[in-house]
Enzyme design. Structure first.
Site, mmCIF file in Angstrom:
data_model
loop_
_atom_site.group_PDB
_atom_site.id
_atom_site.type_symbol
_atom_site.label_atom_id
_atom_site.label_comp_id
_atom_site.label_asym_id
_atom_site.label_seq_id
_atom_site.Cartn_x
_atom_site.Cartn_y
_atom_site.Cartn_z
ATOM 1 N N HIS A 139 -9.688 0.864 4.562
ATOM 2 C CA HIS A 139 -8.425 1.057 5.280
ATOM 3 C C HIS A 139 -8.689 1.989 6.470
ATOM 4 C CE1 HIS A 139 -4.367 2.382 6.206
ATOM 5 N NE2 HIS A 139 -3.933 1.298 5.576
ATOM 6 N N GLU A 175 -5.719 -5.235 10.337
ATOM 7 C CA GLU A 175 -4.736 -4.186 10.545
ATOM 8 C C GLU A 175 -5.050 -3.445 11.850
ATOM 9 O OE1 GLU A 175 -2.604 -2.937 6.743
ATOM 10 O OE2 GLU A 175 -4.358 -1.674 6.946
ATOM 11 N N SER A 235 3.088 -2.303 10.359
ATOM 12 C CA SER A 235 4.542 -2.285 10.588
ATOM 13 C C SER A 235 5.210 -3.632 10.291
ATOM 14 C CB SER A 235 4.862 -1.820 12.009
ATOM 15 O OG SER A 235 4.370 -0.498 12.206
ATOM 16 N N GLY A 288 2.653 -1.224 4.275
ATOM 17 C CA GLY A 288 2.719 0.206 3.975
ATOM 18 C C GLY A 288 4.155 0.630 3.734
ATOM 19 N N GLY A 289 4.776 1.196 4.763
ATOM 20 C CA GLY A 289 6.114 1.784 4.621
ATOM 21 C C GLY A 289 7.124 0.894 3.924
ATOM 22 N N GLU A 325 -7.210 4.444 7.582
ATOM 23 C CA GLU A 325 -7.051 5.878 7.279
ATOM 24 C C GLU A 325 -8.292 6.419 6.565
ATOM 25 O OE1 GLU A 325 -3.209 5.510 5.399
ATOM 26 O OE2 GLU A 325 -2.366 4.911 7.340
ATOM 27 N N ASN A 365 0.880 -1.179 0.000
ATOM 28 C CA ASN A 365 0.000 0.000 0.000
ATOM 29 C C ASN A 365 0.915 1.225 0.000
ATOM 30 O OD1 ASN A 365 -1.804 2.049 0.447
ATOM 31 N ND2 ASN A 365 -2.210 1.503 2.584
ATOM 32 N N TRP A 366 1.026 1.847 -1.166
ATOM 33 C CA TRP A 366 1.955 2.981 -1.282
ATOM 34 C C TRP A 366 1.419 4.228 -0.572
ATOM 35 C CZ3 TRP A 366 3.616 3.003 -7.191
ATOM 36 C CH2 TRP A 366 4.328 1.834 -7.463
ATOM 37 N N LYS A 367 0.161 4.205 -0.186
ATOM 38 C CA LYS A 367 -0.484 5.401 0.390
ATOM 39 C C LYS A 367 -0.244 6.594 -0.549
ATOM 40 C CE LYS A 367 0.329 3.537 4.956
ATOM 41 N NZ LYS A 367 -0.117 3.660 6.313
ATOM 42 N N GLY A 420 1.976 2.087 10.687
ATOM 43 C CA GLY A 420 2.912 3.208 10.550
ATOM 44 C C GLY A 420 3.542 3.642 11.858
HETATM 45 C C1 PEP Z 1 -0.902 0.067 5.800
HETATM 46 O O1 PEP Z 1 -0.833 1.183 5.339
HETATM 47 O O2 PEP Z 1 -1.848 -0.662 5.498
HETATM 48 C C2 PEP Z 1 0.153 -0.392 6.703
HETATM 49 C C3 PEP Z 1 0.040 -1.570 7.254
HETATM 50 O O3 PEP Z 1 1.199 0.476 6.921
HETATM 51 P P1 PEP Z 1 2.596 0.142 7.654
HETATM 52 O O4 PEP Z 1 3.113 -1.166 7.063
HETATM 53 O O5 PEP Z 1 3.494 1.291 7.321
HETATM 54 O O6 PEP Z 1 2.321 0.019 9.107
#
Ligand code: PEP
Length: 245
Positions: free
Chosen positions: A92, A164, A209, A230-231, A94, A9-11, A170
């Protein structure tokens, strides 16, 4: 045996040049898991072009619950479908937090995606205060129930679920493999009450994470079928290392 699935997930990150380098890196090496990237809307055509002929598929980070019409800024599932989009993230945290998406909206988006052949990756998860109050199963159970109520067993069979925990997204804090496994088993159990076959086939991903150094342990759990990343999906070597975990 379910094949592992790892979705990036590049956000709201990326540029044409950075994406090209990232996608070239991801395409270049084999991964044991099936890989997908969910990019911002303007870059989906770039993903389509650069991933064409590779094993890596692509998806969107959201999709409208509406079919068409006066919904400025929204993107319809039919439009994504025209480009050959495989996945759309739905619900998600967010989106739930910053765009007030309710469980009912999330279910409607999932239905709309399925209507146009897009596989919804439906995200559920509790906040830290909900976990500390012992409400994790109540919260994720309620979020999942809205989807179970809206979808037929056939439709449910095309869904990917992602657990999640909001407190792990994040933040650098990851659920332990035991914490994550317990919630995944709970979610699969709820799906099983609806349809045992669907429950056994359903991919339930963990997100929050995930990094190369914790992915192996998380992915070794029996109900964790891969990750929503994500990251760490923004660096090809980290994403590939997770895809090989
Ligand atoms: C996400 O954005 O779905 C996510 C899990 O982010 P991260 O891996 O950065 O925690």
């Amino acid at each position: 045996m379910r094949q592992k699935l790892v979705i990036g997930n590049w956000k709201m990150h990326g540029s044409l040049a950075a994406n090209a380098a990232l996608l070239e890196g991801i395409k270049a090496a084999p991964a044991r898991a099936r890989l997908a990237v969910c990019a911002p809307f303007p870059y989906l055509a770039q993903c389509q072009a650069l991933l064409n002929g590779s094993q890596v598929v692509w998806g969107a980070q959201d999709v409208s619950a509406e079919a068409r019409g006066a919904f400025t800024g929204e993107v319809a599932a039919s439009m994504l479908g025209e480009f050959g989009c495989t996945y759309a993230l739905v619900g998600h945290s967010e989106r739930r937090t910053y765009h007030a998406e309710t469980d009912a909206v999330v279910a409607a988006k999932a239905l709309r995606a399925l209507e146009f052949g897009i596989l919804p990756v439906i995200c559920v998860g509790e906040t830290l205060s909900e976990r500390e109050a012992g409400q994790t199963e109540v919260v994720v159970g309620r979020q999942l129930q809205a989807v179970l109520d809206a979808l037929s067993a056939e439709q449910l069979g095309r869904v990917v679920l992602a657990y999640e925990p909001v407190w792990a997204i994040g933040t650098g804090k990851t659920a332990t493999s035991e914490q994550a496994q317990a919630v995944h088993a709970f979610l699969r159990g709820k799906v099983r009450e609806r349809d045992a076959g669907v429950a056994e086939r359903m991919a339930i991903l963990y997100g929050g994470s995930v990094k190369p150094d914790n992915a192996v342990e998380l992915f070794s759990m029996s109900d964790i079928d891969g990750g929503l990343i994500g990251g760490a999906s923004l660096k090809s070597e980290d994403f590939l290392a997770i895809g090989n975990a």
